[in-house]
Enzyme design. Structure first.
Site, short mmCIF file in Angstrom:
data_model
loop_
_atom_site.label_atom_id
_atom_site.label_comp_id
_atom_site.label_asym_id
_atom_site.label_seq_id
_atom_site.Cartn_x
_atom_site.Cartn_y
_atom_site.Cartn_z
N CYS A 1 0.84 -1.20 0.00
CA CYS A 1 0.00 0.00 0.00
C CYS A 1 0.88 1.25 0.00
O CYS A 1 1.97 1.26 0.55
CB CYS A 1 -0.91 0.00 1.23
N ASP B 1 0.36 3.78 1.68
CA ASP B 1 0.30 4.36 3.03
C ASP B 1 1.70 4.71 3.55
O ASP B 1 2.60 3.87 3.55
CB ASP B 1 -0.38 3.35 3.98
N ARG C 1 2.86 5.00 6.33
CA ARG C 1 3.30 4.31 7.55
C ARG C 1 3.81 2.90 7.30
O ARG C 1 4.17 2.19 8.24
CB ARG C 1 2.13 4.26 8.55
N HIS D 1 -2.18 -4.09 4.90
CA HIS D 1 -1.96 -3.69 6.30
C HIS D 1 -3.30 -3.41 6.97
O HIS D 1 -4.21 -2.87 6.34
CB HIS D 1 -1.04 -2.47 6.40
N CYS E 1 -6.02 -0.11 6.83
CA CYS E 1 -5.86 0.45 5.48
C CYS E 1 -7.04 1.36 5.11
O CYS E 1 -8.19 0.92 5.13
CB CYS E 1 -5.74 -0.68 4.45
CO CO Z 1 -3.47 1.18 2.98
#
Ligand code: CO
Length: 212
Positions: free
Chosen positions: A42, A44, A46, A98, A101
């Protein structure tokens, strides 16, 4: 210092630390890349691929998009897989989702999200494929976590369907395909230990797939 300018300061420190460990670090990297892993995760912020895997530059070929999707008509991800499998000859393909998400969460809500709709529809299709299992889960958080896992499973199946993966597996029994989920709360990676042989045998008559 403003964060934007700080980045160049960070970069110089990083270069210095790498050269301190190995004077030829960048020269060696520049010569070639031979990563063993293709990681599809992803976007993302993080979930930084190299860092969570403890791998150095050169050790993992990375593709990231919202909710780690492998869309059959997405030329971007299909090109990444093709290059990794045919040219880099990676041994492992990882789909890493994750918990927490945002893309999966958004897809759980039947809301109009404009330009994101066609992308999130791929996750809504995963929900529809597994609607019986998901709707039987009482807690919303548990249902959300399970959809994250099932989305990883479905993307692994999409990877297996890629012609280049089929071809190379047939010839070399590699690359193998693995589904992981990263937990934002404790930083741990979980291997879903997907039995891709079993998953593929369920759908082989539809897709004419070889074993991976
Ligand atoms: Co995500």
């Amino acid at each position: 210092m403003h964060l934007y300018r700080q980045i160049f300061e960070n970069n110089r420190k990083w270069v210095a630390s790498k050269i301190a460990q190995d004077a030829d670090f960048f020269e060696k990297l520049a010569a070639d890349q031979r990563p063993e892993f293709l990681y599809i995760g992803c976007s993302d912020s993080r979930v930084p691929a190299n860092e969570i895997m403890g791998l150095e530059p050169g050790e993992v070929f990375v593709h990231r998009n919202i909710a780690n999707l492998v869309v059959n008509t997405d030329l971007n991800v299909q090109s990444v897989i093709n290059y990794a499998v045919v040219h880099l000859q990676v041994s492992y393909i990882i789909i890493c989702g994750h918990y927490g998400c945002g893309g999966v969460k958004a897809a759980m809500l039947p809301k109009d999200l404009g330009l994101l709709n066609p992308w999130l529809r791929n996750i809504r299709d995963v929900y529809r494929l597994h609607q019986n299992e998901l709707d039987a889960i009482a807690g919303e958080q548990q249902r959300y976590d399970r959809l994250v896992e099932l989305n990883v499973l479905e993307q692994c199946i999409n990877v297996v369907k890629v012609a280049a993966v089929q071809q190379r597996y047939y010839e070399e029994q590699h690359p193998t395909v693995h589904g992981w989920v990263y937990d934002l709360h404790n930083g741990l990676l979980k291997d879903l230990n997907l039995d891709m042989e079993a998953e593929i045998s369920k759908i082989r008559k539809i897709y004419d797939l070889r074993s991976v």
